[in-house]
Motif scaffolding. Structure first.
Motif, PDB file in Angstrom:
ATOM      1  N   ASP A  22       0.826  -1.250   0.067  1.00  0.00           N
ATOM      2  CA  ASP A  22      -0.435   0.040   0.029  1.00  0.00           C
ATOM      3  C   ASP A  22       0.439   1.353   0.025  1.00  0.00           C
ATOM      4  OD1 ASP A  22      -2.647  -0.574  -0.332  1.00  0.00           O
ATOM      5  OD2 ASP A  22      -3.005   0.319   1.523  1.00  0.00           O
ATOM      6  N   ARG A 108     -11.767   6.299   6.369  1.00  0.00           N
ATOM      7  CA  ARG A 108     -11.179   5.950   4.752  1.00  0.00           C
ATOM      8  C   ARG A 108     -11.351   5.213   3.571  1.00  0.00           C
ATOM      9  NH1 ARG A 108      -6.128   3.424   7.166  1.00  0.00           N
ATOM     10  NH2 ARG A 108      -7.338   2.262   8.657  1.00  0.00           N
ATOM     11  N   ASN A 109     -13.032   4.437   4.194  1.00  0.00           N
ATOM     12  CA  ASN A 109     -13.649   3.570   3.226  1.00  0.00           C
ATOM     13  C   ASN A 109     -14.366   4.827   1.715  1.00  0.00           C
ATOM     14  OD1 ASN A 109     -12.441   1.409   4.955  1.00  0.00           O
ATOM     15  ND2 ASN A 109     -15.426   0.514   5.104  1.00  0.00           N
ATOM     16  N   VAL A 112     -10.643   6.125  -0.185  1.00  0.00           N
ATOM     17  CA  VAL A 112      -9.702   5.343  -0.801  1.00  0.00           C
ATOM     18  C   VAL A 112     -11.026   5.212  -1.941  1.00  0.00           C
ATOM     19  CG1 VAL A 112     -10.346   3.460   0.434  1.00  0.00           C
ATOM     20  CG2 VAL A 112      -8.394   3.405  -1.439  1.00  0.00           C
ATOM     21  N   ARG A 231     -17.046  -0.086  -5.326  1.00  0.00           N
ATOM     22  CA  ARG A 231     -15.024  -0.795  -5.097  1.00  0.00           C
ATOM     23  C   ARG A 231     -15.530  -2.072  -5.699  1.00  0.00           C
ATOM     24  NH1 ARG A 231     -10.925  -0.576  -1.094  1.00  0.00           N
ATOM     25  NH2 ARG A 231      -9.352  -0.675  -1.983  1.00  0.00           N
ATOM     26  N   TYR A 317     -17.906  -2.843   3.054  1.00  0.00           N
ATOM     27  CA  TYR A 317     -16.171  -3.006   2.793  1.00  0.00           C
ATOM     28  C   TYR A 317     -15.024  -4.348   3.778  1.00  0.00           C
ATOM     29  CZ  TYR A 317     -11.202  -1.959   2.993  1.00  0.00           C
ATOM     30  OH  TYR A 317      -9.533  -1.689   3.009  1.00  0.00           O
ATOM     31  N   GLN A 322      -8.517  -3.937  -0.867  1.00  0.00           N
ATOM     32  CA  GLN A 322      -7.215  -3.249  -0.987  1.00  0.00           C
ATOM     33  C   GLN A 322      -6.624  -3.461  -2.150  1.00  0.00           C
ATOM     34  OE1 GLN A 322      -4.741  -2.386   2.749  1.00  0.00           O
ATOM     35  NE2 GLN A 322      -3.223  -3.516   2.090  1.00  0.00           N
ATOM     36  N   LYS A 325      -5.910  -2.967  -5.651  1.00  0.00           N
ATOM     37  CA  LYS A 325      -4.817  -1.699  -6.408  1.00  0.00           C
ATOM     38  C   LYS A 325      -3.962  -2.543  -6.658  1.00  0.00           C
ATOM     39  CE  LYS A 325      -5.276   0.216  -2.101  1.00  0.00           C
ATOM     40  NZ  LYS A 325      -4.725   1.769  -1.132  1.00  0.00           N
TER      41      LYS A 325
HETATM   42  N1  ARG Z   1      -6.191   0.837   2.036  1.00  0.00           N
HETATM   43  C1  ARG Z   1      -7.461   0.682   2.441  1.00  0.00           C
HETATM   44  C2  ARG Z   1      -8.031   0.245   1.368  1.00  0.00           C
HETATM   45  O1  ARG Z   1      -7.916   0.070   0.625  1.00  0.00           O
HETATM   46  C3  ARG Z   1      -7.635   1.788   2.155  1.00  0.00           C
HETATM   47  C4  ARG Z   1      -9.513   1.493   3.322  1.00  0.00           C
HETATM   48  C5  ARG Z   1      -8.577   0.871   5.087  1.00  0.00           C
HETATM   49  N2  ARG Z   1     -10.491   0.540   5.736  1.00  0.00           N
HETATM   50  C6  ARG Z   1     -10.363   0.068   6.816  1.00  0.00           C
HETATM   51  N3  ARG Z   1     -11.189   0.101   7.152  1.00  0.00           N
HETATM   52  N4  ARG Z   1      -9.667  -0.979   7.026  1.00  0.00           N
HETATM   53  O2  ARG Z   1      -8.827  -0.521   1.605  1.00  0.00           O
END
Ligand code: ARG
Length: 431
Positions: A22, A108-109, A112, A231, A317, A322, A325
């Motif tokens: 990441d 962050r959900n 991102v 996503r 989520y 992740q 990516k």
């Molecule tokens: N690096 C994470 C991703 O790409 C960011 C989101 C993280 N969210 C979490 N609930 N841990 O999905």
């Protein structure tokens, strides 16, 4: 330091395993993360969650970070999980408590998600322009070589007359179909997920239409769960488009490899664009097109990889997301490098003239001769038989007259129409 730190630090091994690549991959999201944050805080100010005196201070600090990114000075520090954490960390380091305010009403959900939407939107537009550029060259070559005939094959057996004009034009028009896929992916990417927060919205009265406008999205994903579901969907649509373009380019690469073979000898390239052998002194190999073919074949596995990664994930989520990516980021770069290389090589392609003079291609003209008899009043099946018997008894002599006039044939390539088709499609993308 973690955004979610509550008095304990996770085990180092756990951290390494979960953060994975990441820190490196998120660098490609950095500018979009700042863009998304700017829109978010403007919106927070408009609903009273940030003071009007606070907003400009935060915006200035974010602009500084954007400039750092632009200059290549932005880094995601050791121990910082991802780009979202790094941006918030920098803001808090500079502005103290004010920096800590920006995360109200988001997660962050959705952060991102919005980064990825903005990223994919840009990547797809860049890819569309790269496709367009190759398309233009292919059509120019098609016009330039419209009189240069070559054999057309079915079952890889000599079939009917074709031309380099037809061949180049075929790949150009095929790219117009791929463009439809790029447009579909672009439209899916061009919707705002921001405000879906962790995936179930927020009790703050977020103005999602405002962030949609600010980020220049066409529309928004209204339902917050649908926003989160996008996503994976966005990436899969992009991957389908990437795969479509890759299949076209991979096929073109195969044709070139075959036609560079001495048994065909239809096309060649300047020496410096070929590669040699460590043992055979005479070799001028088509490695560029072989690598291109291989890369394009691999790119066609991307939709599958993403489908398997996301198959049957529960709603909401999940961290598995992740890993997408890792798959889609390199794919976008790889496809563009193939497109650019293909265009570069085709600028230098050399075409052999008068290929059809060789008597091994005599049978290309049988259908022409059948049709000539039909025009003289012989029923098709009788004309077919007449020419067929001549071939069978080895007395067939081709007239070598070709008269193809209908739309899309060697004598009427419809270049203008194909160009117009592509121009219409391109209007979806910003310049
Ligand atoms: N690096 C994470 C991703 O790409 C960011 C989101 C993280 N969210 C979490 N609930 N841990 O999905």
């Amino acid at each position: 330091m973690k955004l979610w730190s509550k008095g304990f630090e996770p085990d180092k091994m756990i951290e390494q395993f979960t953060v994975g690549a990441d820190r490196e991959l998120d660098m490609r999201l950095a500018r979009y993360d700042v863009e998304g944050s700017m829109a978010h805080i403007r919106m927070l100010e408009s609903i009273g969650l940030l003071g009007s005196d606070e907003l400009p201070v935060l915006l200035d600090a974010l602009k500084d970070i954007a400039a750092m990114i632009e200059r290549g000075e932005f880094e995601i520090g050791e121990g910082i999980e991802d780009v979202h954490s790094q941006v918030e960390f920098l803001l808090t380091e500079r502005l103290g408590d004010l920096g800590k305010k920006i995360h109200s009403g988001r997660s962050r959900n959705d952060q991102v998600l919005v980064d990825l939407k903005l990223f994919m939107r840009d990547e797809l537009a860049k890819t569309a322009h790269a496709v367009r550029s190759l398309f233009d060259l292919l059509l120019d070559l098609s016009e330039k070589h419209k009189k240069d005939l070559m054999p057309g094959y079915t079952h890889l057996q000599v079939a009917m007359p074709s031309s380099f004009g037809l061949w180049f034009g075929a790949y150009a028009e095929s790219l117009a179909d791929d463009m439809q896929m790029l447009i579909a992916a672009y439209r899916i990417a061009n919707q705002n997920p921001l405000g879906s927060a962790a995936g179930y919205g927020s009790s703050f009265p977020l103005d999602r239409e405002m962030t949609t406008r600010l980020l220049g999205f066409d529309d928004l994903h209204y339902n917050v769960v649908a926003a989160q579901m996008s996503r994976g969907k966005t990436e899969r649509a992009a991957a389908a488009a990437i795969s479509a373009v890759a299949s076209t380019i991979g096929r073109l690469a195969m044709d070139v490899c075959m036609w560079m073979c001495q048994n065909f000898g239809f096309v060649s390239f300047p020496d410096e664009l070929t590669t040699g052998s460590s043992i055979m002194p005479h070799k001028k190999n088509p490695d560029v097109f072989e690598i291109m073919r291989g890369k394009c074949n691999r790119l066609q596995s991307v939709p599958n990889e993403l489908a398997l990664l996301t198959a049957n994930l529960p709603l909401g989520y999940n961290r598995d997301l992740q890993l997408m990516k890792d798959i889609i980021f390199p794919a976008t770069t790889e496809l563009r490098s193939c497109l650019e290389m293909c265009e570069f090589m085709l600028h230098h392609i050399r075409i052999r003239e008068n290929i059809l003079d060789d008597e091994r291609y005599d049978y290309l003209f049988t259908v022409e001769d059948v049709n000539r008899l039909v025009l003289q009043g012989v029923p098709f099946r009788d004309a077919y038989k007449q020419v067929g018997m001549a071939v069978q008894e080895k007395r067939y002599k081709p007239t070598r007259e070709i008269n193809h006039t209908h739309l899309g044939s060697i004598g009427n390539l419809a270049t203008g129409r194909i160009r117009a088709k592509m121009e219409g499609l391109m209007s979806v993308f910003p310049d």
